[in-house]
Design a protein around this motif. Sequence first.
Motif, PDB file in Angstrom:
ATOM      1  N   GLU A 103      51.402  62.125  69.014  1.00 25.63           N
ATOM      2  CA  GLU A 103      51.128  63.212  68.064  1.00 25.63           C
ATOM      3  C   GLU A 103      50.458  64.394  68.784  1.00 25.63           C
ATOM      4  N   TYR A 110      54.832  72.151  69.593  1.00 23.50           N
ATOM      5  CA  TYR A 110      54.961  73.155  68.531  1.00 23.50           C
ATOM      6  C   TYR A 110      54.031  74.342  68.778  1.00 23.50           C
ATOM      7  N   LEU A 249      57.808  62.325  62.717  1.00 27.07           N
ATOM      8  CA  LEU A 249      57.044  63.573  62.694  1.00 27.07           C
ATOM      9  C   LEU A 249      57.889  64.745  63.193  1.00 27.07           C
TER      10      LEU A 249
ATOM     11  N   MET B   1      54.181  73.773  62.181  1.00 24.20           N
ATOM     12  CA  MET B   1      54.125  72.359  62.559  1.00 24.20           C
ATOM     13  C   MET B   1      53.148  72.130  63.711  1.00 24.20           C
ATOM     14  N   ALA B   2      52.506  73.238  64.205  1.00 21.83           N
ATOM     15  CA  ALA B   2      51.545  73.038  65.286  1.00 21.83           C
ATOM     16  C   ALA B   2      50.269  72.408  64.726  1.00 21.83           C
ATOM     17  N   GLY B   3      49.515  71.702  65.563  1.00 24.61           N
ATOM     18  CA  GLY B   3      48.290  71.028  65.127  1.00 24.61           C
ATOM     19  C   GLY B   3      48.575  69.583  64.796  1.00 24.61           C
ATOM     20  N   LEU B   4      47.510  68.741  64.928  1.00 21.24           N
ATOM     21  CA  LEU B   4      47.698  67.303  64.659  1.00 21.24           C
ATOM     22  C   LEU B   4      47.992  67.086  63.179  1.00 21.24           C
ATOM     23  N   GLU B   5      48.883  66.130  62.898  1.00 24.60           N
ATOM     24  CA  GLU B   5      49.284  65.913  61.507  1.00 24.60           C
ATOM     25  C   GLU B   5      49.207  64.447  61.127  1.00 24.60           C
ATOM     26  N   ILE B   6      48.877  64.197  59.855  1.00 28.14           N
ATOM     27  CA  ILE B   6      48.996  62.853  59.304  1.00 28.14           C
ATOM     28  C   ILE B   6      50.360  62.801  58.636  1.00 28.14           C
ATOM     29  N   PRO B   7      51.191  61.767  58.934  1.00 29.50           N
ATOM     30  CA  PRO B   7      52.525  61.733  58.345  1.00 29.50           C
ATOM     31  C   PRO B   7      52.463  61.680  56.814  1.00 29.50           C
ATOM     32  N   THR B   8      53.306  62.480  56.173  1.00 28.34           N
ATOM     33  CA  THR B   8      53.411  62.411  54.717  1.00 28.34           C
ATOM     34  C   THR B   8      54.811  61.910  54.379  1.00 28.34           C
TER      35      THR B   8
END
Lengths: 356, 54
Positions: A103, A110, A249, B1-8
């Motif tokens: 991640e 991105y 993702l 979409m940049a930056g850490l993400e929690i999957p939804t």
Amino acid sequence: MLDSLVGALAGLGVLDTSPEMLALFVGFGLVVGVLFGFFGMGGSFLVTPALLMLDYPAPVAVGSGMAFVFGTAVIATLKHHDLGQVDYKLGVIMITGTTIGIEAGRASVYYLESMGLAGGVISVAYVVLLGGVGAMVTRDALTGDGGGGVDHEAADKDLDEYEIPEIAKTIQRTVRIPPMVTLRGDVRVSAWVITAVAFATGVLSGFLGVGGGFIRMPAMIYAIGVPVPVAVGTDLFEIVFSGGLGSYLYGQGGGVNLGIVAPLLFGSALGARVGSAATAVVDSDEIKVYFGGMLLVGSIAVGIGEVGSYLGNSTLELLGLVLVIGAAVVVAAAVLYTTITSLRVTRRTDSRSTAD
Amino acid sequence: MAGLEIPTWDPETALLIGVILFEAFVLYAGYGGLERLVGPYLMDLVVGGDSSAR
């Protein structure tokens, strides 16, 4: 029924790919599969750079490369599960670290893409990576160390016969931060060492769209002390989960193109069977120098492609692409040729001794 | 979409990943079956059977 299936496939991007490109991806997948099945690594080294040179946006090239790695890992894990070469406890511990690493790598892609730098930075990273690993494999092949890729003799040993490398023993003695975990082959190691290895290789996977096995496997063997066959099987098992989540993702951002992934996987699954079967006939050390050479040519090719892209020179971009695909085709052909030649010699010898 | 993400949860992306997973299972079983069925014949064809070896 047929209409809804066609509609679903169209929605997933399969029908956007021309028949010529589908054929190219199946063929390239076949070549990549032979290399992966034979050398145990390199399944995805060439996919992302080739997609970048085909002018796909960086997130699509990396995301589709990762989805391809995910599919390949599913198929290879099924095989290694049948052989009892997966340490599920180690795999589950690694999944968390790898997933966070992937991640972090994906977020970096991105971020760079938003600044218009992703394609260039990823290509430069590939030049360094392919050049570094290629030089290492070539040096080992020439000096006879047998490094780089899976050591098939070591992989065939019993776990009881396996000796933990000195460096892994030192790490196990010095880093004793709880919780400590006992793994297969009576390896006892801190869960933090496992997580650190998983995170570092996860960043690489997420940033470049590769499985990362060429770094994770040596790291598991030398930093954690995992037996070679278990390292191979467990690496693949955890890529199924971390690569699956990474692909999800990337997919959410439109980074996974099924029109690329499906034909690549179709070809590589067949190629991997052929390459894997060839390891029973030919010693991979004999032709590992070509594999190292292929990675070095790949490194130069990505560099040429990037210079072409920077200068807006389409001839240089095409030359880079032809070199990447050509180098892979030549080495895969060398694997098949050597295998068929060895089999013919063996069969003739067998026939003569039967006749005598 | 940049930056850490929690999957939804995203049904379309889940379908996409599901299709790749399904393809992988089908290819594993399909090529395995194919190898058992036509593998020996192909080996004879490529390597040469006993008659051509002699």
